[in-house]
Design a protein around this motif. Structure first.
Motif, short mmCIF file in Angstrom:
data_model
loop_
_atom_site.label_atom_id
_atom_site.label_comp_id
_atom_site.label_asym_id
_atom_site.label_seq_id
_atom_site.Cartn_x
_atom_site.Cartn_y
_atom_site.Cartn_z
N VAL A 81 30.77 43.83 -8.80
CA VAL A 81 31.23 44.99 -9.56
C VAL A 81 30.05 45.55 -10.34
N LEU A 82 29.80 46.85 -10.15
CA LEU A 82 28.75 47.53 -10.90
C LEU A 82 29.40 48.48 -11.91
N ARG A 83 29.11 48.24 -13.19
CA ARG A 83 29.65 49.07 -14.25
C ARG A 83 28.74 50.29 -14.41
N VAL A 84 29.34 51.46 -14.38
CA VAL A 84 28.58 52.71 -14.34
C VAL A 84 29.02 53.64 -15.46
N ARG A 85 28.03 54.21 -16.15
CA ARG A 85 28.30 55.31 -17.08
C ARG A 85 28.07 56.61 -16.30
N TYR A 86 29.15 57.35 -16.10
CA TYR A 86 29.08 58.56 -15.27
C TYR A 86 28.60 59.74 -16.13
N ASP A 87 27.26 59.83 -16.22
CA ASP A 87 26.62 60.86 -17.02
C ASP A 87 25.45 61.49 -16.26
N GLY A 88 25.51 61.44 -14.93
CA GLY A 88 24.39 61.88 -14.11
C GLY A 88 24.18 63.39 -14.13
N VAL A 147 13.19 59.14 -10.42
CA VAL A 147 14.59 58.81 -10.68
C VAL A 147 14.60 57.54 -11.53
N PRO A 148 15.27 57.54 -12.68
CA PRO A 148 15.25 56.37 -13.55
C PRO A 148 15.90 55.15 -12.89
N PRO A 149 15.44 53.95 -13.24
CA PRO A 149 16.08 52.74 -12.70
C PRO A 149 17.53 52.67 -13.12
N GLY A 150 18.36 52.17 -12.21
CA GLY A 150 19.79 52.05 -12.48
C GLY A 150 20.57 53.28 -12.12
N SER A 151 19.90 54.37 -11.73
CA SER A 151 20.61 55.60 -11.38
C SER A 151 21.50 55.36 -10.16
N PHE A 158 26.26 57.56 2.34
CA PHE A 158 25.91 56.41 1.52
C PHE A 158 26.03 56.68 0.02
N THR A 159 26.25 55.60 -0.72
CA THR A 159 26.06 55.59 -2.16
C THR A 159 25.22 54.37 -2.48
N GLY A 160 24.60 54.37 -3.66
CA GLY A 160 23.76 53.25 -4.03
C GLY A 160 23.17 53.45 -5.40
N ALA A 161 22.41 52.45 -5.85
CA ALA A 161 21.79 52.48 -7.17
C ALA A 161 20.31 52.13 -7.04
N TYR A 162 19.48 52.89 -7.73
CA TYR A 162 18.03 52.70 -7.68
C TYR A 162 17.64 51.47 -8.51
N ALA A 178 23.08 47.12 -14.58
CA ALA A 178 22.93 45.92 -13.76
C ALA A 178 21.48 45.78 -13.30
N VAL A 179 20.97 44.56 -13.31
CA VAL A 179 19.62 44.28 -12.82
C VAL A 179 19.72 44.08 -11.31
N LEU A 180 19.31 45.07 -10.57
CA LEU A 180 19.48 45.06 -9.12
C LEU A 180 18.41 44.26 -8.41
N PHE A 181 17.25 44.12 -9.05
CA PHE A 181 16.18 43.32 -8.44
C PHE A 181 15.36 42.68 -9.54
N ASP A 182 15.14 41.36 -9.40
CA ASP A 182 14.35 40.59 -10.36
C ASP A 182 13.57 39.55 -9.56
N SER A 183 12.26 39.71 -9.47
CA SER A 183 11.45 38.81 -8.64
C SER A 183 11.47 37.37 -9.14
N HIS A 184 11.91 37.14 -10.38
CA HIS A 184 11.98 35.79 -10.93
C HIS A 184 13.36 35.15 -10.72
N ARG A 185 14.27 35.90 -10.10
CA ARG A 185 15.62 35.41 -9.87
C ARG A 185 15.75 34.95 -8.42
N ASP A 186 16.65 34.02 -8.15
CA ASP A 186 16.90 33.55 -6.80
C ASP A 186 18.39 33.66 -6.48
N PRO A 187 18.78 34.58 -5.61
CA PRO A 187 17.92 35.53 -4.90
C PRO A 187 17.49 36.68 -5.80
#
Length: 203
Positions: A81-88, A147-151, A158-162, A178-187
């Motif tokens: 679940v991705l929580r989104v503030r719809y302010d784009g 485009v800011p991160p998390g957009s 398609f839909t998605g988040a940067y 949401a942190v979509l990518f973290d190189s220190h996390r597994d995965p």
């Protein structure tokens, strides 16, 4: 379906649709291929990479001959679940194009369930399918330089988040923390092909 060798230890499987990509990816993930080290699905291909010297690549052709490309995956998927503030900045444009208002866009976007078809463009960027027909809109005529991160955006089917800041031409609906990518996390990537995703509106 077409198989192409990619060097001595990888095979690129070409198919005709996202559903067929999902069928091939699911079948190979469930197969007894101990030397399979990576599956990389894309819009119309799946790359299967094996350990050097493995004989598993030679088993692909007979294995894939038994795959029902019309059958969807039956394994229990992971739900995110991705929580989104719809302010784009493109909410009004999307609403006008869809023939509704901003609340209608939010209702459409949050009312659907999505599936990660494949990842690409940037580490952790998942291309999600399942977008309602009304929200299937073209990319912007003039892409943004940043485009800011998390957009959270839409483009075509398609839909998605940067995951990180980058150039991009998708129509932006809002943003997620949401942190979509973290190189220190597994995965490292939050989303993986086959995951189910829902968007939840927050104030």
């Amino acid at each position: 379906m077409r198989l192409r060798r990619c060097g001595p230890d990888a095979v690129l499987i070409e198919v005709s649709s996202l559903d067929e990509v999902d069928a091939v990816r699911s079948a190979l993930a469930a197969a007894d291929l101990p030397d399979l080290v990576e599956l990389v699905p894309a819009a119309r291909t799946v790359l299967a990479a094996f350990r050097p010297g493995s004989a598993d690549a030679a088993r692909l052709s007979p294995l894939l001959a038994e795959v029902d490309l019309a059958r969807r995956a039956v394994a229990e998927p992971r739900e995110v679940v991705l929580r989104v503030r719809y302010d784009g900045p493109d909410l009004e444009l999307v609403a006008q194009t869809a023939g509704t208002d901003v609340d209608g866009v939010v209702a459409l976007h949050t009312g659907a369930q999505y599936k990660v078809a494949f990842c690409g463009f940037a580490p952790g960027f998942g291309y999600l399918v399942g977008l309602p027909d009304e929200l299937r809109q073209p990319r912007l005529d003039n892409p943004r330089k940043r485009v800011p991160p998390g957009s959270v955006g839409i483009a075509g089917e398609f839909t998605g988040a940067y995951p990180t800041a980058s150039p991009g031409g998708w129509r932006l609906l809002g943003h997620t923390d949401a942190v979509l990518f973290d190189s220190h996390r597994d995965p490292a990537a939050l989303l993986a092909p086959g995951d189910l995703v829902r968007f939840e509106a927050v104030r």
